[in-house]
Design an enzyme around this catalytic site. Structure first.
Site, PDB file in Angstrom:
ATOM      1  N   LYS A  11      50.259  34.010  52.404  1.00  0.00           N
ATOM      2  CA  LYS A  11      48.853  33.959  51.989  1.00  0.00           C
ATOM      3  C   LYS A  11      47.910  34.120  53.182  1.00  0.00           C
ATOM      4  O   LYS A  11      46.813  34.646  53.042  1.00  0.00           O
ATOM      5  CB  LYS A  11      48.601  32.618  51.294  1.00  0.00           C
ATOM      6  CG  LYS A  11      47.252  32.477  50.659  1.00  0.00           C
ATOM      7  CD  LYS A  11      47.240  31.227  49.822  1.00  0.00           C
ATOM      8  CE  LYS A  11      45.889  30.926  49.249  1.00  0.00           C
ATOM      9  NZ  LYS A  11      45.953  29.739  48.391  1.00  0.00           N
ATOM     10  N   ASP A  71      48.118  28.756  40.613  1.00  0.00           N
ATOM     11  CA  ASP A  71      47.687  28.389  41.972  1.00  0.00           C
ATOM     12  C   ASP A  71      48.683  29.049  42.907  1.00  0.00           C
ATOM     13  O   ASP A  71      49.819  28.607  43.025  1.00  0.00           O
ATOM     14  CB  ASP A  71      47.710  26.858  42.090  1.00  0.00           C
ATOM     15  CG  ASP A  71      47.569  26.382  43.535  1.00  0.00           C
ATOM     16  OD1 ASP A  71      47.227  27.194  44.408  1.00  0.00           O
ATOM     17  OD2 ASP A  71      47.808  25.173  43.771  1.00  0.00           O
ATOM     18  N   GLU A  96      39.730  27.725  44.400  1.00  0.00           N
ATOM     19  CA  GLU A  96      40.606  26.555  44.239  1.00  0.00           C
ATOM     20  C   GLU A  96      39.829  25.249  44.050  1.00  0.00           C
ATOM     21  O   GLU A  96      40.124  24.484  43.127  1.00  0.00           O
ATOM     22  CB  GLU A  96      41.579  26.469  45.420  1.00  0.00           C
ATOM     23  CG  GLU A  96      42.644  27.538  45.309  1.00  0.00           C
ATOM     24  CD  GLU A  96      43.343  27.872  46.608  1.00  0.00           C
ATOM     25  OE1 GLU A  96      43.178  27.122  47.585  1.00  0.00           O
ATOM     26  OE2 GLU A  96      44.036  28.892  46.638  1.00  0.00           O
ATOM     27  N   ASP A 133      39.626  20.366  50.354  1.00  0.00           N
ATOM     28  CA  ASP A 133      40.914  20.992  50.035  1.00  0.00           C
ATOM     29  C   ASP A 133      41.604  21.475  51.314  1.00  0.00           C
ATOM     30  O   ASP A 133      41.225  22.500  51.881  1.00  0.00           O
ATOM     31  CB  ASP A 133      40.645  22.173  49.081  1.00  0.00           C
ATOM     32  CG  ASP A 133      41.918  22.921  48.688  1.00  0.00           C
ATOM     33  OD1 ASP A 133      42.988  22.597  49.205  1.00  0.00           O
ATOM     34  OD2 ASP A 133      41.810  23.843  47.856  1.00  0.00           O
TER      35      ASP A 133
END
Ligand code: AMP
Length: 583
Positions: free
Chosen positions: A70, A8, A147, A169
């Site tokens: 990211k 992850d 994810e 999420d």
């Protein structure tokens, strides 16, 4: 073939996991933690730091530190660290390299393959960039998975009952919502939606802005102009946000944050949960639209949901949990650890790809969807849809192209991703040119172009001349991705750091061994056997001791060259040999 690990690669924290005894387990990092901060830094000495050591020095080395990279994946932004530029893929690769090295230390074998997760809402460029980061780090990325889907795989393990699940999420930098049907051995993603620019960082930024405004009003000093002050504000703001998930009030103290005409200035503020909720209410509200859209795309109503999984650290914010409850009226499941479940699910997928034996219920087949519509630009700048969003992947679509002018030998095609009607409002993911079209009148050539979205959600294009059956030449040029040559160069650069990390580890070990040897010999010399030793022999040992102490003097692992390490080891071995009768 070694084992495939699940990673992850988070905005704020990253986590790796692997299958052991049929079950996914988190791989602890070299610092003994289960998650690794996604922070990279270059110290003044040029040494590269990743994870906790990088985060710890962020305040004093703001110009050499980068976090939340990211958010920049898939863009052509360059990150400048102490005067050198890096692509976001390179920075992510440094994080992946650390996770890889820690996994190798844990497993005791080389790790070369991984499944990496990305937000469901990542587009093609961002997925491709993530894959490239893996390559730069020396990892073959067997699969990119979403994810929320990974979270549902981790969840599917324990449950296994047929049910419709919403995965909500909210991580450090991205928000995703996915609706997934689990049952009969299949996890089928029905719809996914999200916002790539919404996450816990934005909540921190609100607190930072509030603190800076208050300080400006009180002291007339703009803290935002001072990078070190901003770093300190950010760290405190994140801490305050987390504290407010459990407490109703928190205190923020930043002594010596600036200097005024009268000397040092200190920041002191009190923030209540109500105050925090008020300054972030619109951020919480922004998660509602993707939830509505996902339900609509899946043809579901809120009361069709059996389960809600909260993923991502920012879902610990009480106002976020309250909002979820208001929207869907299902109490979120607490079965999963939001920080770890994505990596655990990635490990399940990695285990399947690596042929591991999985415990019963863990072999769910994964059917994912593409989050964004794929189109091409047609006459008048219109985006003509080829593959609609939320189509199950892998998927393909073919379309026949021809020429608009007589004797035209090339056709340029623009591939777009996004939901808007006009080409210019969508993201251009690549251009390609069909070449070698045979001489003919307009409209005669028949070239079939096939658009594939593979299981990673990455777009591939191929073309065939229907007259001749020959494959046509296509060169797709992404807007922000690195070229082959750039990836290879970056991989070579990154590998250099592996050497550096190895050297540093060897230096630390040599230092420790030298100190331990000195201590042992000292203790032995003081003991009965040492006292009984003939004078010359004792003198010989003392000499070796002195030589080792000289080699050790003022040495730190950071400053040691491989030659220093060798010299230190040689001096230690000499001492151990001289003192052998005592040890
Ligand atoms: P992730 O990318 O899933 O690791 O999520 C990290 C985000 O969650 C960061 O913005 C963290 O500050 C935030 N976070 C972690 N723990 C908490 C907490 N207890 N309360 C509020 N936010 C948190």
């Amino acid at each position: 073939m070694g084992r495939v690990i699940g990673i992850d690669l988070g905005t704020t924290n990253s986590c790796a996991a692997v299958i052991e005894g049929g079950h996914p387990v988190v791989i602890p990092n070299a610092e003994g933690q289960r998650t690794t901060p996604s922070v990279v830094a270059f110290a003044k000495t040029g040494e590269r730091l990743v994870g906790e050591p990088a985060k710890r020095q962020a305040v004093t080395n703001a110009a050499g530190t980068v976090a939340s990279v990211k958010r920049l994946m898939g863009t052509d932004t360059q990150i400048s660290l102490n005067g050198k530029n890096y692509a976001p893929q390179q920075i992510s690769a440094f994080i992946l390299q650390k996770l890889k090295a820690d996994a190798e230390a844990y497993l005791g074998e080389p790790v070369t393959e991984a499944v990496i997760t990305v937000p469901a809402y990542f587009g093609d460029a961002q997925r491709q960039a993530t894959k490239d980061a893996g390559r730069i780090a020396g990892l073959t990325v067997r699969r990119i998975i979403n994810e929320p889907t990974a979270a549902s795989l981790a969840y599917g393990l324990d449950g296994g009952q047929p049910q419709t699940v919403m995965v909500y999420d909210l991580g450090g930098g991205t928000f995703d919502v996915s609706l997934i049907r689990i049952g009969d051995g299949v996890a089928q993603v029905l719809a996914t939606c999200g916002d790539n620019h919404l996450g816990g960082d934005d909540f921190d930024a609100r607190i930072v802005a509030w603190l800076a405004q208050g300080f400006q009003k009180e002291h007339g000093v703009d803290l935002m102009a001072d990078p070190i002050a901003v770093q300190r504000l950010r760290q405190e703001a994140e801490g305050a946000k987390k504290a407010l998930s459990a407490a109703l009030q928190t205190v923020i103290d930043l002594p010596f944050i600036a200097t005024g005409p009268q000397g040092p200035l200190h920041l002191h503020a009190e923030l209540t949960r109500a105050g925090f909720d008020a300054m972030t209410a619109d951020l919480v509200e922004r998660t509602a639209l993707p939830v509505r859209n996902a339900l609509q795309d899946a043809g579901l109503a809120a009361n069709d949901l059996d389960q809600v999984l909260l993923v991502g650290g920012a879902t610990r914010i009480p106002a976020v949990q309250a909002k979820v409850l208001r929207m869907v009226d299902v109490a979120p499941s607490k079965a999963l650890n939001p920080d770890e479940c994505v990596a655990l699910g990635a490990a399940v997928q990695a285990g399947r790809l690596g042929g591991e034996a999985l415990a019963a219920g863990e072999g769910l087949l994964l059917l994912d969807v593409t989050p964004l519509t794929l189109s091409i630009e047609t006459v008048g700048g219109v985006a003509t849809h080829l593959i609609e969003r939320n189509s199950t992947i892998p998927t393909r679509y073919s379309r026949v192209f021809t020429t608009a002018a007589p004797f035209q030998s090339t056709v340029e095609i623009k591939v777009l991703q996004g939901e808007r009607q006009l080409a210019r409002d969508n993201t251009l993911i690549g251009n390609f040119t069909l070449t070698g079209i045979k001489r003919a009148w307009a409209g005669v050539p028949q070239i079939e172009v096939t658009f594939d979205i593979d299981a990673n959600g990455i777009v591939k294009v191929s073309a065939k001349d229907l007259d001749t059956g020959k494959q046509q030449g296509i060169t797709i040029t992404g807007t922000s991705n690195l070229s082959e040559a750039e990836i290879e160069r970056a991989a070579r650069d990154a590998a250099l750091y592996t050497g550096q990390d190895r050297e540093r580890k060897a230096a630390i070990e040599a230092l420790n061994a030298a100190e331990a040897a000195l201590y042992r010999v000292d203790a032995a010399l003081g003991g009965p056997a040492g006292k009984a030793l003939p004078r010359e022999q004792k003198a010989h040992i003392k000499e070796a001791q002195k030589a080792l102490e000289r080699a050790l003097r003022r040495k730190t692992a950071e400053a040691m060259t491989p030659a220093d390490t060798d010299a230190l080891t040689a001096a230690r071995t000499a001492l151990e040999a001289a003192a052998a009768p005592l040890l």
